[in-house]
Write an enzyme that holds these catalytic residues in place. Structure first.
Site, short mmCIF file in Angstrom:
data_model
loop_
_atom_site.label_atom_id
_atom_site.label_comp_id
_atom_site.label_asym_id
_atom_site.label_seq_id
_atom_site.Cartn_x
_atom_site.Cartn_y
_atom_site.Cartn_z
N TYR A 145 0.86 -1.19 0.00
CA TYR A 145 0.00 0.00 0.00
C TYR A 145 0.89 1.23 0.00
O TYR A 145 1.83 1.33 0.79
CB TYR A 145 -0.90 0.00 1.24
CG TYR A 145 -1.81 1.21 1.34
CD1 TYR A 145 -2.81 1.43 0.40
CD2 TYR A 145 -1.67 2.13 2.38
CE1 TYR A 145 -3.66 2.53 0.50
CE2 TYR A 145 -2.51 3.23 2.48
CZ TYR A 145 -3.49 3.43 1.54
OH TYR A 145 -4.33 4.52 1.63
N ASP A 241 9.12 2.85 0.22
CA ASP A 241 8.03 3.46 0.97
C ASP A 241 8.22 3.07 2.43
O ASP A 241 7.85 1.98 2.85
CB ASP A 241 6.68 2.96 0.44
CG ASP A 241 5.51 3.54 1.21
OD1 ASP A 241 5.74 4.13 2.28
OD2 ASP A 241 4.37 3.41 0.73
N LYS A 269 3.53 8.88 9.09
CA LYS A 269 3.26 8.25 10.38
C LYS A 269 4.22 8.72 11.48
O LYS A 269 4.08 9.83 11.94
CB LYS A 269 3.18 6.74 10.21
CG LYS A 269 2.03 6.41 9.20
CD LYS A 269 1.53 5.01 9.15
CE LYS A 269 0.26 4.95 8.31
NZ LYS A 269 0.32 4.13 7.12
C1 LIG Z 1 -0.20 4.61 5.70
C2 LIG Z 1 0.66 4.35 4.53
C3 LIG Z 1 0.72 5.25 3.45
C4 LIG Z 1 -0.19 6.43 3.32
O1 LIG Z 1 0.00 7.37 4.32
P1 LIG Z 1 -1.20 8.40 4.66
O2 LIG Z 1 -0.60 9.31 5.66
O3 LIG Z 1 -2.32 7.55 5.18
O4 LIG Z 1 -1.57 9.07 3.40
C5 LIG Z 1 1.66 5.01 2.46
N1 LIG Z 1 2.46 3.94 2.52
C6 LIG Z 1 2.41 3.05 3.52
C7 LIG Z 1 3.36 1.90 3.55
C8 LIG Z 1 1.49 3.20 4.55
O5 LIG Z 1 1.39 2.29 5.52
#
Ligand SMILES: *Cc1c(COP(=O)(O)O)cnc(C)c1O
Length: 433
Positions: A145, A241, A269
């Site tokens: 994701y 990511d 995060k």
């Molecule tokens: C949560 C998440 C995102 C998106 O971050 P948001 O602050 O919710 O837009 C992108 N990549 C990973 C791996 C995530 O867990």
């Protein structure tokens, strides 16, 4: 906080004014059923719902919180910053400090740009790699994701699993309705943990270096290094990511832990200390192609705002080597305990633990990719979720979310979770036979 209401009442009202009653889909309990609890306040490892019920919270805002809720140092930093104004549309010292702190911990980030969410970070990083390489195709991994921008929503794991298009329908739009076919035409989805063979049309490979949105799936030995080598072979860029792994898996995130250096890294995060921050960074020659120095445009009214940067700096300040040692010990204890408690009740379970991260995979064999991740028993997860919630423990309301033990989860709190887990697992196993 006003608490003269109930979860059911608020959920009913919410559904009349907010689609599904929630601001982000997983919160609606769609995959576990029942009524979501509405949080009134939180402190340390606990949240209290509007009915005054205390829950041990292992959701921790899906990883945005690492030092426990309402940590005094973070609250104080945010309050002090707010008193000086919440946004100016002009640069501030704290942005410089946060960017410097990110670079110190993740040296591959020679330049850093702050944004307001993980989604913005990955979306902007993708634009940058396309601008820098002059190529359009991006390769992502099934079940990873990367936020909710159009081009990254194909096969995107936990969040999107609920609304995945019918795979037998060749006209189905992957990930979400409203994503034009053109927006994902240059997105190639391949299985996690296998190094794909690339060609020179590929702009980048984007990867969760530890997959944490299809349950927890650690990288196979050699996978990340293999990606690095294959990208180099064809002149593609490697994007990590690290929105979950950054500053959580260790001081230097996944790249520090595994010794593989990406061209660009995306964060979110943890670096917001519970407020809205994202960031992306990488080699100076690449990052300097961003506006205003270069032709790749990206901007944000609230980017690098005073509250978020104050919270992020305060959170990072708490994350020294001792903190990571503690996080890992907590995760190990929780992981071993959960595997033991659920297994003893007769459930098929694998509890992968990678540093401070852990997942619950309700199957006999570990998951290595999205296909195997989806062998988890989602119906049993739903029953386990509710059995734990009834016993005062809040897991995430989705079978593909991971657990986020933090610095506030002390041994007594972990013991409380494990006792409840044994009891809940027995109840689930009995009801299931
Ligand atoms: C949560 C998440 C995102 C998106 O971050 P948001 O602050 O919710 O837009 C992108 N990549 C990973 C791996 C995530 O867990």
């Amino acid at each position: 906080m006003p608490t003269h209401t109930t979860n059911a009442d608020l959920f009913a009202r919410a559904q009349r004014v907010i689609p599904g009653g929630v601001s982000s889909p997983v919160r609606a309990f769609g995959s576990v059923g029942g009524t979501p609890y509405f949080v009134a306040r939180a402190e340390g490892p606990h949240v209290w719902d509007v009915e005054g019920r205390r829950l041990v919270d292992v959701v921790q805002s899906y990883g945005a919180i690492i030092a426990g809720h309402a940590h005094p140092a973070i609250v104080e930093a945010v309050a002090a910053a707010a008193a000086d104004g919440t946004s100016y549309g002009a640069p501030t010292e704290r942005e410089v400090l946060l960017a410097e702190e990110i670079r110190t911990r993740v040296p591959a980030c020679e330049r850093v740009r702050l944004v307001s969410s993980g989604t913005e970070a990955t979306m902007s990083a993708i634009r940058l790699v396309r601008g820098a390489t002059g190529r359009d195709r991006l390769v992502k991994f099934a079940g990873n994701y990367h936020g909710h921008s159009d081009g990254l929503l194909a096969d995107a794991g936990s969040a999107v699993a609920l609304i995945e298009a019918d795979p037998s329908d060749p006209t189905a739009v992957p990930g979400s309705a409203g994503v034009p076919r053109g927006a994902v035409a240059d997105t190639v989805v391949v299985p996690y943990n296998r190094v794909p063979e690339l060609d020179d049309t590929v702009a980048c490979v984007i990867v969760e270096p530890v997959a944490a949105n299809m349950g927890l799936v650690p990288p196979a030995p050699g996978f990340l290094a293999g990606l690095r080598a294959e990208c180099d072979r064809v002149g593609a860029l490697l994007v990590f990511d690290e929105v979950i792994t950054g500053f959580r898996l260790g001081r230097g995130g996944a790249q520090g832990r595994y010794g593989v250096t990406p061209d660009l890294s995306c964060f979110g995060k943890v670096i917001g200390g519970g407020l809205n921050v994202g960031a992306f960074g990488g080699r100076a020659d690449l990052m300097d192609q961003m506006a205003p120095l270069g032709p790749v445009y990206q901007a944000g009214t609230l980017s690098g705002n005073p509250l978020a940067t104050a919270a992020g700096l305060a959170a990072l300040d708490l994350l020294d080597d001792a903190a990571y040692t503690r996080l890992e010990a907590t995760a190990r204890r929780l992981g071993e305990g959960l595997a033991g408690a659920l297994g003893a009740a007769g459930l098929d379970v694998v509890v992968p633990v990678e540093g401070p991260l852990l997942g619950i995979h309700l199957a006999a064999d570990p998951a290595v990719d999205y296909d195997t991740a989806r062998t988890t028993d989602t119906a049993t997860y739903a029953r386990l979720f509710h059995a734990l919630l009834d016993r005062g423990i809040a897991l995430a309301p989705g079978p593909y979310e991971i657990l986020f033990p933090g610095l506030a989860h002390d041994d007594a709190t972990v013991d409380e979770v494990l006792a409840a887990a044994g009891d809940a697992a027995r109840a689930v196993a009995e009801a299931g036979t």
